[in-house]
Design an enzyme around this catalytic site. Sequence first.
Site, PDB file in Angstrom:
ATOM      1  N   CYS A 147       0.833  -1.208   0.000  1.00 15.22           N
ATOM      2  CA  CYS A 147       0.000   0.000   0.000  1.00 15.22           C
ATOM      3  C   CYS A 147       0.866   1.257   0.000  1.00 15.22           C
ATOM      4  CB  CYS A 147      -0.918  -0.015   1.214  1.00 15.22           C
ATOM      5  SG  CYS A 147      -1.904   1.483   1.377  1.00 15.22           S
ATOM      6  N   CYS A 150      -0.462   4.115   2.222  1.00 19.68           N
ATOM      7  CA  CYS A 150      -0.210   3.935   3.656  1.00 19.68           C
ATOM      8  C   CYS A 150       1.258   4.184   4.001  1.00 19.68           C
ATOM      9  CB  CYS A 150      -0.541   2.507   4.103  1.00 19.68           C
ATOM     10  SG  CYS A 150      -1.993   1.799   3.363  1.00 19.68           S
ATOM     11  N   ASP A 151       2.159   3.706   3.190  1.00 18.14           N
ATOM     12  CA  ASP A 151       3.570   3.646   3.594  1.00 18.14           C
ATOM     13  C   ASP A 151       4.514   4.536   2.808  1.00 18.14           C
ATOM     14  OD1 ASP A 151       2.838   1.703   5.438  1.00 18.14           O
ATOM     15  OD2 ASP A 151       3.049   0.098   3.978  1.00 18.14           O
TER      16      ASP A 151
END
Length: 320
Positions: A147, A150-151
């Site tokens: 992701c 997200c990261d």
Amino acid sequence: MFNLSGISASSQNAQRHVKTLILGAGPAGLSAALYAARAELQPLVLTGTQLGGQASLTHTIENYPGFPDGVGGAELGELFQKQAERFGASVEFDTAHSVDLSQRPFRVSADNGEYLAETLIIATGASPNHLNVPGEAELTGRGVSYCATCDGWFFKDKEVVVVGGGDSALEEALFLTRFASTVTIVHRRDTLRAGAILQKRAFENPKIKFVWNSIVTEVIGTEKVEAVRLKSVQTGEEQLFRTDGLFIFIGHTPNTQMFVGQLDMEGGYIKVDERMRTSVPGVYAAGEAADSHFKQVIVSAGMGAAAAIEATRFLEAESG
Ligand code: NAP
């Protein structure tokens, strides 16, 4: 972020009997909830672990009509939820783990208790595929990610590798260029599967490089990712490729395991007819659990709406 205020957790071991139970809170599940709520079925949505579904992990969605400038994936999910709740849908943070569809009401066991449902709409979506190579599991969360939204932030001025050649790989690679100094896309062929617009953007982006005809065979690192082992599928030659992160976007597998043996399936996807009906009357499926072909937010939302309309008609026909 999502509005969790309206979400409750049912009490442990409670048994609830509802007209319409919806499994999954992505675009399909929440659109089904909107339509079922407006038909006064008081639907209950169990979110599973991914509130908003996969779409909520996408930074910007540019192809959902009504948002000419694009919309954040999480924001779109939150809007879906708000709209469904406005008409009386309940959204609960609970995950179903087994079902009994042999008789009605259908029985669904979840972490927080058991549910009895007169109609069931399955919108459990799909989860990202893994490479299944040495080092991948050990270094997940320590440089290996599925992701970018997200990261990505953790890779400011770092070098990252993206695996895959589809829409997801290119979209996420483009997003990663906001942070990373270089993004190297490793693809197992020499042509991309992604659509033309994304290909053009990727080829034009100076931070994106390509390694063609290659696969990742190992993720290397002790505390965090330090390199990947690449293998040419043409020559078999291997090389160590230094990188700070590895983002994997190689397709998805539908979350349908708990329905095996109870519903007709094809290639892991739940089989539905043009009215979202599964092989069991009263059970409907929508979104990526049942869609091996389109996998678009708008298609999932449309399938969810159709499933709820059918569930409404099914219950109406019964009550005469
Ligand atoms: P996908 O289209 O199935 O692409 C998966 C990619 O990963 C392919 O390039 C495939 O290579 C590669 N791959 C598969 N297994 C691999 C392995 N074991 N090792 C190395 N590479 C592997 O999946 P996706 O990109 O997640 O997209 C899924 C669906 O969502 C598609 O229908 C897509 O159009 C849609 N989507 C749309 C958007 C958008 O409209 N903006 C955004 C994201 C996703 P090959 O090409 O050689 O098979």
